[in-house]
Design a protein around this motif. Structure first.
Motif, PDB file in Angstrom:
ATOM      1  N   GLY A  88       0.819  -1.423   0.027  1.00  0.00           N
ATOM      2  CA  GLY A  88       0.120  -0.042  -0.059  1.00  0.00           C
ATOM      3  C   GLY A  88       1.070   0.992  -0.199  1.00  0.00           C
ATOM      4  N   ARG A 140      15.142   9.715  11.818  1.00  0.00           N
ATOM      5  CA  ARG A 140      14.050   7.886  10.698  1.00  0.00           C
ATOM      6  C   ARG A 140      13.589   7.063  11.678  1.00  0.00           C
ATOM      7  N   PRO A 141      11.756   7.041  11.340  1.00  0.00           N
ATOM      8  CA  PRO A 141      11.478   6.002  12.598  1.00  0.00           C
ATOM      9  C   PRO A 141      11.427   4.711  12.322  1.00  0.00           C
ATOM     10  N   GLU A 142      11.598   4.278  14.097  1.00  0.00           N
ATOM     11  CA  GLU A 142      12.138   3.059  14.206  1.00  0.00           C
ATOM     12  C   GLU A 142      10.968   1.860  13.652  1.00  0.00           C
ATOM     13  N   ALA A 143      11.450   0.446  13.885  1.00  0.00           N
ATOM     14  CA  ALA A 143      10.642  -0.140  13.466  1.00  0.00           C
ATOM     15  C   ALA A 143       9.335  -0.667  14.354  1.00  0.00           C
ATOM     16  N   GLU A 144       8.202  -1.096  14.363  1.00  0.00           N
ATOM     17  CA  GLU A 144       7.259  -1.014  14.983  1.00  0.00           C
ATOM     18  C   GLU A 144       6.848  -2.044  15.362  1.00  0.00           C
ATOM     19  N   VAL A 145       6.347  -2.834  14.320  1.00  0.00           N
ATOM     20  CA  VAL A 145       5.604  -4.126  14.241  1.00  0.00           C
ATOM     21  C   VAL A 145       6.350  -4.955  13.191  1.00  0.00           C
ATOM     22  N   VAL A 146       6.290  -6.358  13.879  1.00  0.00           N
ATOM     23  CA  VAL A 146       7.183  -7.760  12.776  1.00  0.00           C
ATOM     24  C   VAL A 146       6.284  -7.990  12.839  1.00  0.00           C
ATOM     25  N   TYR A 147       6.579  -8.786  10.678  1.00  0.00           N
ATOM     26  CA  TYR A 147       5.410  -9.093  10.583  1.00  0.00           C
ATOM     27  C   TYR A 147       5.335 -10.755  11.218  1.00  0.00           C
ATOM     28  N   ASP A 155      12.876  13.189   7.516  1.00  0.00           N
ATOM     29  CA  ASP A 155      12.974  11.711   8.304  1.00  0.00           C
ATOM     30  C   ASP A 155      14.540  11.313   8.000  1.00  0.00           C
ATOM     31  N   PRO A 198      11.860  -5.225   8.976  1.00  0.00           N
ATOM     32  CA  PRO A 198      10.643  -4.614   8.629  1.00  0.00           C
ATOM     33  C   PRO A 198       9.631  -3.346   9.311  1.00  0.00           C
ATOM     34  N   ALA A 255      -7.977   4.736  -1.306  1.00  0.00           N
ATOM     35  CA  ALA A 255      -8.918   3.183  -1.555  1.00  0.00           C
ATOM     36  C   ALA A 255      -8.091   2.015  -2.074  1.00  0.00           C
ATOM     37  N   THR A 256      -6.820   2.655  -3.187  1.00  0.00           N
ATOM     38  CA  THR A 256      -7.086   1.439  -3.969  1.00  0.00           C
ATOM     39  C   THR A 256      -5.591   1.602  -4.321  1.00  0.00           C
ATOM     40  N   LEU A 257      -5.013   2.265  -4.257  1.00  0.00           N
ATOM     41  CA  LEU A 257      -3.074   2.507  -4.269  1.00  0.00           C
ATOM     42  C   LEU A 257      -2.960   3.130  -3.454  1.00  0.00           C
ATOM     43  N   PRO A 258      -1.688   3.417  -3.133  1.00  0.00           N
ATOM     44  CA  PRO A 258      -0.192   3.881  -2.570  1.00  0.00           C
ATOM     45  C   PRO A 258      -0.491   5.812  -2.706  1.00  0.00           C
ATOM     46  N   GLU A 259      -0.538   6.762  -2.193  1.00  0.00           N
ATOM     47  CA  GLU A 259      -0.110   7.786  -2.838  1.00  0.00           C
ATOM     48  C   GLU A 259       0.847   8.106  -3.377  1.00  0.00           C
TER      49      GLU A 259
END
Lengths: 538, 161
Positions: free
Chosen positions: A366, B153-160, B148, A448, B131-135
């Motif tokens: 996205g 630079r924002p840190e990684a927050e969520v891991v898959y 940034d 990630p 709704a459909t595409l990346p800006e």
């Protein structure tokens, strides 16, 4: 193998017929409409590729042919002409559209598909095929417009603010380029009295140098603007990142490459001596295109913006090949053109593979912003691997097609004594490697970032095969050219030798040629004849 | 004299068109493009000889080559006709693009100069791009990206999973 000359109408007729059939169903219930249009587009693209492959086999065995539309004899009617260069381009564009088609099926959103995206693919193909096959300068302008109108609509399909902004820039600059082409056609007709390319080739040698220079300059501006060469490339990075990612992939494989094809077709045919006279200028254009493209790529924050600057950078290599096309060297005249054609093929494959890989990432995550991506190698291992191979191919590592193309271009420019541009191209290759590794690291390597749900509601990973398959095919073809380099080189050498064979072109198009016409074709003006004439005159 | 006047006219049209394209303003852009296409069409027109009152009709019997210089060449006029149709189509397309940009943003030189609403027959009337595409990144995004990059630079927050 013999073909009846009327088949030369088919590259235009097939996409036109299937595209029009698809549009007939535009008033049908939306879901059925899309299904029907997809079917017609699939059939049309497939038939076009089969035809192009038949043409390729025919021309690689040395065959060339022409057909006079409406059977008007040569200088009066519109001729269409087929040789190996035309057949290679028809095949490459046909192949790319067939390969991109499943990707588009899997990822195109409902609104765009309902508005007629799939028939548009065929109309774009029709314009491209027409521009490849025509043998008439004004007809070339008309087919450019057919192609551009389809591309305008494709680019702005969806009508988001950024698309409209990019679209206006794109339309205005391409309209200016087309006007230059039209002006060139008008001046050609006014001074030489003909628009048939074969006839222009016969008469160009006798025209005053000023007329030659004006026509060549206008053609260079017109085709250079389409191909996004140095001073005329600004429309490309400001519009290519706005449409649906699949559209960007189609554009990069088709649009800029048609500008290059037209340069390959017209300059060696009309005024091969100008390629030598104007070599310093062409080399400057090539060098600046390469350097500015690759340096611009370093500053870009999204996948597609970065890749669209690399499109510009790679165009410079093709201009470099064209600039040394007519310079005598140890490989023979025309070898530079052969390598430029090989590089064009390589670039179409690899650039489309990269943009499709980038499209898969963008649609999955996205977003295409580099600082919001990372660590995708775990999530999309196949795409990450294919992207890396394609990136190395773009940079020119063995055993890929990029290595063969760049090595050959380097050898031929060295052999022609142009070591400055050769050095520039090596440095640019290095910078390309750095830039591609930076891109790969941002997107696929590292930790990630925050996962974002795919907002299209139609996740590409449900159609894994349809999104990775096309990229895999393109990367495999790039590796194939790298491994089986000799057959590929033989192919492009046939194409280049036919493209610089002016007498052959004219004889195929117009067999009833007088001896004086043939003589005027063979007696090229000596290089810099106008300067010596000027200095002799005072 | 006629040829000189025509050449002058072509030059003036080119100059005006180029100047208008470079101004900031959407209507001026369209008009400038129109002037440039007219200039090119007139240049094409000039490539046929400029002769009046001599229709290009050759008698069935006794046509000679010398007759060809009696009248203007009709071919450039056919070319112009094609070129006019094409440039008309492209200009219409640009006008639609500008109309839509005006309706979507209303933020050019004169807001709402052309349109304030999008026609409901527009297939993309209720189409939300996000709704459909990346800006697509705009200039602001680039600036933000650079900030940034350099500062935080924002840190990684969520891991898959």
């Amino acid at each position: 193998m013999t073909l009846h000359p009327t088949v030369l109408a088919l590259p235009v007729a097939i996409p036109l017929i299937f595209g029009a059939l698809g549009l007939l169903f535009q008033s049908v219930r939306p879901t059925r409409r899309v299904r029907i249009q997809q079917t017609f587009t699939g059939i049309g693209l497939g038939a076009n590729l089969v035809l192009a492959l038949i043409f390729l086999v025919f021309t690689l065995s040395g065959g060339r042919m022409a057909y006079q539309m409406g059977l008007w004899p040569a200088p009066f009617g519109i001729s269409v002409y087929l040789d190996a260069l035309t057949a290679i381009m028809l095949t490459m564009v046909g192949l790319l559209s067939v390969v991109i088609f499943p990707f588009a099926l899997a990822t195109m959103d409902v609104e765009r598909a309902r508005a007629g995206f799939f028939p548009l693919m065929l109309f774009l193909l029709m314009g491209a095929n027409g521009a490849f096959i025509t043998g008439d300068l004004f007809n070339l302008y008309v087919f450019y417009e057919v192609l551009l109108m389809s591309s305008f609509v494709m680019l702005t399909l969806g009508g988001t603010p950024s698309q409209i902004n990019g679209g206006i820039r794109y339309v205005v600059l391409n309209l200016m380029g087309s006007m230059m082409l039209l002006l060139a056609a008008g001046i050609t007709y006014g001074t030489l009295g003909t628009l048939n390319m074969a006839h222009i080739a016969v008469r160009m040698g006798q025209a005053p140098y000023l007329v030659q220079a004006v026509i060549a300059g206008l053609l260079l501006i017109a085709f250079g603007a389409k191909a996004a060469t140095f001073p005329l490339f600004f429309w490309l990075p400001s519009s290519y990142h706005t449409p649906h990612p699949v559209v960007t992939a189609i554009f990069s494989g088709v649009l800029t490459k048609i500008g290059m094809y037209s340069l390959f077709r017209t300059f060696p045919l009309f005024f091969p001596w100008l390629l030598n006279d104007w070599q310093p200028m062409l080399m400057t254009v090539a060098g600046l295109t390469m350097v500015i493209g690759v340096l611009g790529a370093f500053a870009q924050p999204t996948i597609r913006r970065l890749l669209s600057f690399h499109i510009i950078s790679q165009i410079g290599y093709m201009v470099m090949g064209l600039a040394v096309a007519m310079t005598p060297n140890e490989f023979g005249v025309g070898f530079g053109l052969a390598l430029a054609i090989l590089f064009l093929m390589h670039n179409q494959l690899v650039k489309t593979a990269l943009l499709l890989g980038g499209a898969a990432v963008e649609l999955e995550m996205g977003t295409g912003k580099l600082n919001e991506l990372g660590g995708l190698v775990k999530k999309m291992p196949v795409q990450a691997t294919l992207f890396l191979i394609a990136a190395f191919s773009l940079a020119g590592f063995p055993p890929t097609s990029g290595f063969i193309g760049k090595l050959g271009l380097l050898e031929v420019t060295f052999s022609a004594g142009q070591w400055v541009i050769a050095a520039v191209s090596v440095v640019v290759s290095l910078l390309t490697t750095m830039s591609m590794i930076r891109l790969w690291q941002y997107v696929f390597w590292g930790k990630p970032h925050r996962t974002q749900p795919n907002r299209s509601g139609r996740a590409p990973h449900n159609a894994m095969l349809m999104t990775t398959g096309p990229v895999a095919i393109l990367v495999a073809l790039s590796l194939l050219i790298g491994v089986a380099a000799q057959p590929a080189l033989d192919m492009v050498q046939v194409a280049a030798s036919q493209a610089i064979d002016r007498v052959g072109y004219v004889q195929v198009v117009n067999p009833e040629l007088t001896a004086t016409d043939l003589q005027s074709l063979q007696e090229l003006p000596a290089a810099n004849a106008w300067r010596t004439a000027e200095s002799a005159g005072g | 004299m006629t040829a000189f006047m025509l050449a002058l006219l072509v030059g003036v049209l080119f100059a005006c068109g180029a100047y208008m394209i470079m101004l900031r303003g959407q209507i001026k852009l369209v008009l400038g493009l129109g002037l440039i296409t007219h200039a090119v069409n007139l240049a094409l027109f000039g490539t046929g000889a400029l002769k009046r009152g001599a229709p290009p009709i050759v008698p069935e019997a006794g046509a000679t080559a010398a007759m060809a210089s009696q009248f203007a060449d009709p071919l450039p006029q056919a070319l112009i006709l094609t070129a006019i149709v094409i440039s008309f189509g492209v200009t219409a397309f640009i006008v639609v693009l500008i109309y839509r940009r005006d309706a979507l943003t209303g933020s050019d030189l004169a807001p709402g100069e052309l349109a304030t609403v999008i026609n409901t027959a527009d297939p993309f009337a209720g189409f939300d791009p996000r709704a459909t595409l990346p800006e697509a990144a705009d200039d602001y995004d680039i600036l933000q990206y650079e900030l940034d990059e350099v500062y935080n630079r924002p840190e990684a927050e969520v891991v898959y999973e």
